[in-house]
Design a protein around this motif. Structure first.
Motif, mmCIF file in Angstrom:
data_model
loop_
_atom_site.group_PDB
_atom_site.id
_atom_site.type_symbol
_atom_site.label_atom_id
_atom_site.label_comp_id
_atom_site.label_asym_id
_atom_site.label_seq_id
_atom_site.Cartn_x
_atom_site.Cartn_y
_atom_site.Cartn_z
ATOM 1 N N UNK A 152 -12.113 -9.142 3.660
ATOM 2 C CA UNK A 152 -11.864 -7.800 3.146
ATOM 3 C C UNK A 152 -10.815 -7.072 3.966
ATOM 4 N N UNK A 153 -10.648 -7.491 5.240
ATOM 5 C CA UNK A 153 -9.710 -6.794 6.117
ATOM 6 C C UNK A 153 -8.439 -7.595 6.360
ATOM 7 N N UNK A 154 -8.325 -8.730 5.691
ATOM 8 C CA UNK A 154 -7.150 -9.579 5.874
ATOM 9 C C UNK A 154 -6.139 -9.271 4.780
ATOM 10 N N UNK A 155 -4.960 -8.832 5.170
ATOM 11 C CA UNK A 155 -3.881 -8.586 4.209
ATOM 12 C C UNK A 155 -2.817 -9.646 4.437
ATOM 13 N N UNK A 156 -2.730 -10.585 3.540
ATOM 14 C CA UNK A 156 -1.786 -11.686 3.701
ATOM 15 C C UNK A 156 -0.359 -11.202 3.485
ATOM 16 N N UNK A 158 1.257 -8.361 0.877
ATOM 17 C CA UNK A 158 2.134 -7.283 1.345
ATOM 18 C C UNK A 158 3.437 -7.259 0.562
ATOM 19 N N UNK A 159 3.980 -8.444 0.268
ATOM 20 C CA UNK A 159 5.215 -8.525 -0.508
ATOM 21 C C UNK A 159 5.013 -7.914 -1.893
ATOM 22 N N UNK A 160 3.877 -8.237 -2.509
ATOM 23 C CA UNK A 160 3.598 -7.688 -3.839
ATOM 24 C C UNK A 160 3.418 -6.173 -3.781
ATOM 25 N N UNK A 161 2.786 -5.689 -2.738
ATOM 26 C CA UNK A 161 2.593 -4.241 -2.606
ATOM 27 C C UNK A 161 3.942 -3.529 -2.511
ATOM 28 N N UNK A 162 4.834 -4.059 -1.654
ATOM 29 C CA UNK A 162 6.166 -3.459 -1.499
ATOM 30 C C UNK A 162 6.957 -3.555 -2.797
ATOM 31 N N UNK A 163 6.851 -4.712 -3.469
ATOM 32 C CA UNK A 163 7.590 -4.926 -4.715
ATOM 33 C C UNK A 163 7.191 -3.916 -5.774
ATOM 34 N N UNK A 164 5.899 -3.776 -5.998
ATOM 35 C CA UNK A 164 5.430 -2.869 -7.053
ATOM 36 C C UNK A 164 5.600 -1.407 -6.658
ATOM 37 N N UNK A 165 5.523 -1.113 -5.370
ATOM 38 C CA UNK A 165 5.788 0.260 -4.928
ATOM 39 C C UNK A 165 7.238 0.641 -5.212
ATOM 40 N N UNK A 166 8.161 -0.286 -4.928
ATOM 41 C CA UNK A 166 9.576 -0.039 -5.225
ATOM 42 C C UNK A 166 9.823 0.129 -6.709
ATOM 43 N N UNK A 167 9.156 -0.686 -7.531
ATOM 44 C CA UNK A 167 9.290 -0.567 -8.976
ATOM 45 C C UNK A 167 8.788 0.788 -9.466
ATOM 46 N N UNK A 168 7.671 1.226 -8.916
ATOM 47 C CA UNK A 168 7.104 2.514 -9.324
ATOM 48 C C UNK A 168 8.037 3.668 -8.959
ATOM 49 N N UNK A 169 8.578 3.631 -7.736
ATOM 50 C CA UNK A 169 9.507 4.684 -7.304
ATOM 51 C C UNK A 169 10.771 4.672 -8.155
ATOM 52 N N UNK A 170 11.282 3.476 -8.460
ATOM 53 C CA UNK A 170 12.493 3.370 -9.294
ATOM 54 C C UNK A 170 12.241 3.935 -10.687
ATOM 55 N N UNK A 171 11.058 3.673 -11.219
ATOM 56 C CA UNK A 171 10.709 4.221 -12.533
ATOM 57 C C UNK A 171 10.655 5.741 -12.496
#
Length: 439
Positions: free
Chosen positions: A84-88, A92-105
């Motif tokens: 539960x506390x391990x962030x692979x 992390x790559x997916x989190x950054x990717x989708x965060x960037x997509x959301x901001x761009x939108x």
């Protein structure tokens, strides 16, 4: 996914290099427009052709066999971290990717909202199927789909020439091109080539509109003088701006340039071998008569070179024998792994021996662990008619993980007998997916 992104960026770089070297200086503006849009779409589609072709080839030659998942783990004296506390790294790559997509939108929606705010503040005038919006106290001149925005200062000066120019943008639907790249910028916000493509397509739009406006009756000298004026510009990447300072000199040059001879069109034919080479690079898996899919091995590293093996899908183990007894493709006899000569089910025995071989010869490279290297390695190899392993092909995230995988495959012992079909020995192709993961 990362490999696919890198591949499409390489394709886009090649297409853009070709454009700058061979096509950009030509006056075939509409052809160049099609080239930029088409080449970008091809660069996005081509990397995925590999998976489609391979899957189609396999579905025609084998019957897929689903076996219980095998996980290779490394022992450790320290307790394994709570999942539960391990962030692979992958997460992390997916989190950054989708965060960037959301901001761009959000940024795109914000810019579109600003355009419609200008429309509400201006004085709209219907002009056929288009709308001209007069902006008070402004020198702006741009179009967005079927809406033309003109400042009152512009209307007093060169209203007719600018209006004809913007109508070309509307008739040729240039806003659709720009909006297409805005969407690509949302999905691939991290890719600088998307922004480069949009800049080039925007330049072509202005060259096309200038060329058509001059044909409609505007004198070239007067039009060049008009372009040399300094006016206010709205900073919207998805609108067609009449007064874009960085484009003014280029537009003047293109207006004065002699039209390219039709004989120069032959250069566009050179794209065919380029596309063919790209397609051949993707369709790189050999279509052999008999391919066997092995169960995926998931390798989890904790920082030590040893490895143990355990089953993680106990609910499937009960049916493992029944599932693995399904015939592999059209083979009469599968290759016999040493120790499986007297086995009732040689296919199941082969898979079991292969998993034990992976366990015995596996190691997680220390340098890969230090760097945090992990990911999916796809490897294909053949067992020839003599029972030897040959033609190893693989693709992985790093060279270290690829090397570790090759070492495993090279140590596979010589088969007691090869694959048999209609009484003849045949070459058999195997696919073994391995996932390296660090915790």
């Amino acid at each position: 996914m990362i490999n696919t992104i890198i591949q499409l960026m390489i394709y886009q770089s090649i297409f853009m290099l070709i454009y700058h070297l061979f096509f950009k200086k030509e006056t075939f503006f509409n052809i160049n427009r099609l080239y930029l849009i088409g080449s970008f779409i091809c660069s996005v589609v081509l990397p995925f052709l590999t998976f489609e072709v391979n899957r189609m080839a396999m579905s025609q030659t084998i019957k897929m066999v689903h076996l219980p998942e095998i996980v290779l783990t490394q022992p450790t004296k320290s307790p394994v971290p709570n999942e539960e506390f391990v962030v692979s790294t992958v997460s992390l790559i997916y989190i950054v990717l989708f965060a960037g997509m959301f901001i761009s939108l959000l940024l795109l929606l914000f810019k579109i909202n600003k355009v419609y705010q200008l429309k509400r503040r201006g004085n709209p005038i219907q002009l056929g199927s288009s709308t001209v919006v007069q902006l008070p106290n402004s020198n702006a001149a741009f179009s967005f789909f079927n809406i033309i925005f003109l400042g009152d200062s512009v209307i007093k000066k060169e209203y007719e020439h600018i209006l004809n120019h913007e109508l070309v943008h509307i008739k040729q639907r240039h806003s659709y091109d720009l909006m297409l790249f805005e969407i690509f910028k949302i999905v691939m916000w991290f890719n600088p080539l998307v922004y480069s493509y949009q800049k080039q397509i925007s330049e072509l739009h202005e060259f096309i509109a200038d060329s058509c406006a001059v044909k409609s009756g505007a004198k070239k000298q007067h039009y060049n003088f008009l372009l040399s004026e300094v006016f206010q510009t709205k900073e919207f990447t998805f609108v067609n701006q009449f007064y874009n300072h960085s484009l003014i000199k280029k537009r003047i040059v293109m207006l004065q340039k002699t039209k390219s001879k039709k004989a120069r069109l032959f250069k566009y034919g050179l794209l065919l071998p380029v596309l063919l080479l790209m397609a051949l690079y993707n369709v790189n898996a050999q279509t052999v008569s008999h391919t066997i899919m092995l169960p995926e091995a998931i390798i989890v590293g904790y920082g030590k070179p040893e490895a143990t093996i355990k089953k993680v899908s106990p609910s499937l183990n009960k049916d493992a024998t029944a599932i693995s007894s399904v015939a592999f493709g059209d083979l009469d006899e599968v290759p016999v792994f040493p120790g499986c000569e007297n086995a009732a089910d040689k296919s199941a025995c082969f898979v079991d021996k292969m998993m034990k071989h992976v366990q015995k010869n596996f190691y997680y490279p220390k340098e890969a662990q230090k760097r945090g290297d992990q990911g999916h390695v796809s490897v294909m190899f053949e067992i020839n008619t003599k029972g030897y392993v040959q033609n190893i092909k693989l693709r992985g995230p790093t060279k270290a993980l690829e090397k570790a995988t090759v070492n495993i495959i090279k140590k596979i012992p010589v088969m007691k007998s090869p694959g048999i079909k209609d009484g003849n020995a045949v070459v058999t192709s195997y696919s073994l997916p391995i996932t390296f993961a660090l915790q």
